[in-house]
Write an enzyme that holds these catalytic residues in place. Structure first.
Site, PDB file in Angstrom:
ATOM      1  N   TYR A 269      36.438  32.676   6.700  1.00 35.76           N
ATOM      2  CA  TYR A 269      37.340  32.484   5.573  1.00 35.76           C
ATOM      3  C   TYR A 269      36.624  32.773   4.251  1.00 35.76           C
ATOM      4  CZ  TYR A 269      40.134  29.672   8.865  1.00 35.76           C
ATOM      5  OH  TYR A 269      40.867  29.232   9.936  1.00 35.76           O
TER       6      TYR A 269
ATOM      7  N   ASP B  29      44.800  20.630  -0.896  1.00 31.85           N
ATOM      8  CA  ASP B  29      44.861  21.915  -1.596  1.00 31.85           C
ATOM      9  C   ASP B  29      45.772  21.771  -2.814  1.00 31.85           C
ATOM     10  OD1 ASP B  29      47.607  22.349  -0.826  1.00 31.85           O
ATOM     11  OD2 ASP B  29      46.905  23.065   1.117  1.00 31.85           O
TER      12      ASP B  29
ATOM     13  N   ASP C 166      47.892  27.758   6.894  1.00 34.67           N
ATOM     14  CA  ASP C 166      48.739  27.025   5.962  1.00 34.67           C
ATOM     15  C   ASP C 166      49.575  27.997   5.140  1.00 34.67           C
ATOM     16  OD1 ASP C 166      47.626  24.635   6.806  1.00 34.67           O
ATOM     17  OD2 ASP C 166      46.113  24.610   5.221  1.00 34.67           O
TER      18      ASP C 166
ATOM     19  N   ARG D  39      40.107  22.809   4.167  1.00 30.60           N
ATOM     20  CA  ARG D  39      40.525  21.832   3.151  1.00 30.60           C
ATOM     21  C   ARG D  39      39.634  20.594   3.190  1.00 30.60           C
ATOM     22  NH1 ARG D  39      45.799  20.100   4.804  1.00 30.60           N
ATOM     23  NH2 ARG D  39      45.580  21.276   6.726  1.00 30.60           N
TER      24      ARG D  39
END
Length: 297
Positions: free
Chosen positions: A69, A83, A41, A175
């Site tokens: 992550y 987000d 993203d 997310r």
């Protein structure tokens, strides 16, 4: 510089799409034949493996698609994108914290089904979901199997925010995980920051920033500094196989080799001079070419 073939691990900056990175690199690398494995993203940073030239064919064939992550959750807030870049849909007071978060984490480790978010590149009937989302439409989606291998709590950088290290399979949306974690604690939650520290065989330590890459390309250093990895590096998890000239000729001609003395499986293949040829599959004692990454004689 001479147009390279290989894989360039990039540390994607915040505010750039994955496509933006490719567009910026096309001129510097002297080729339009670029691809990447695993979209990030715009708000996210970290490992983006850029496949160059003939190596673009390796992007979908790499055996390791797992990711790691570092994700920061913000509690008490829900947005339309999942987000902090999105439109706020809900706010709520937060009466839970680290203890509650640690308590629910084990529930989200292991194989599970996850519903892709509307703001994603997943295609339904040929159209990416994010295009429908931008029009205010909601498309019926089917949950997809994912696996979260582990979640580690890393600390709280600010009030109401908590950072986690998540190791997961391809197709996992962090997310969505953030929202699900908040829901399990009884509060809305969204993703405040995301950094990918590993994608397949590539780690953040192997990556370079766009300014450094562009400067190296302009000076000519990118041709010799080793930042562009050979295509076979992405196949490191596969066993290696060395073939003789006769078998090599069969591979080049697309002919199977019978009575081949190797266990069934997928291999990265080299000739007797240790030059990487490509991928092959052995099944029932028959060796067949999967994909060549070298020039045929």
């Amino acid at each position: 510089m001479q147009t390279p073939n290989g894989i360039l691990p990039v540390d994607k900056p915040a505010g750039w799409t994955s496509f933006d990175v490719l567009a910026k690199l096309r001129g510097a690398l002297g080729t339009r034949k670029l691809g990447h494995a695993g979209t990030l993203d715009p708000m996210a940073t970290g490992v983006l493996a850029v496949f160059i030239g003939k190596a673009t064919a390796a992007a979908d064939r790499q055996p390791d698609h797992d990711k790691t992550y570092e994700a920061t959750l913000r509690l008490g807030l829900r947005t339309d994108t999942g987000d902090i870049t999105g439109t706020v849909l809900e706010t709520a007071p937060v009466a839970v914290g680290e203890e509650a978060l640690r308590a629910v984490l084990p529930r989200f480790v292991g194989p599970q089904m996850q519903l892709p978010p509307m703001y994603s590149a997943v295609k339904i009937h040929g159209q990416p979901l994010y295009k429908a989302a931008r029009k205010g439409q909601t498309v019926e989606r089917t949950p997809r199997p994912i696996t979260v291998y582990g979640i580690d709590y890393l600390g709280s950088p600010a009030a109401g925010e908590y950072t986690l290290r998540v190791s997961c399979s391809k197709g996992t949306y962090i997310r969505v995980l953030a929202e699900d974690l908040g829901r399990a604690m009884g509060v809305p939650a969204t993703l405040a920051a995301l950094r990918r520290t590993r994608a397949g065989v590539f780690s953040i330590e192997q990556c370079h920033t766009l300014p450094d890459i562009l400067a190296a390309a302009e000076s000519g250093a990118l041709e010799t500094n080793g930042w562009i990895r050979p295509v076979e590096s992405v196949f490191a998890p596969l066993p290696a196989l060395t073939v003789n000239p006769g078998v090599k000729a069969h591979l080049f001609n697309g002919c199977p080799t019978s009575h081949y003395g190797a266990a069934d499986g997928r291999y990265r293949v080299y000739d007797e001079e240790d030059a990487f040829l490509g991928l092959a599959v052995v099944e029932g004692g028959v060796l067949r070419v999967d994909k060549l990454f070298c020039e045929r004689n």
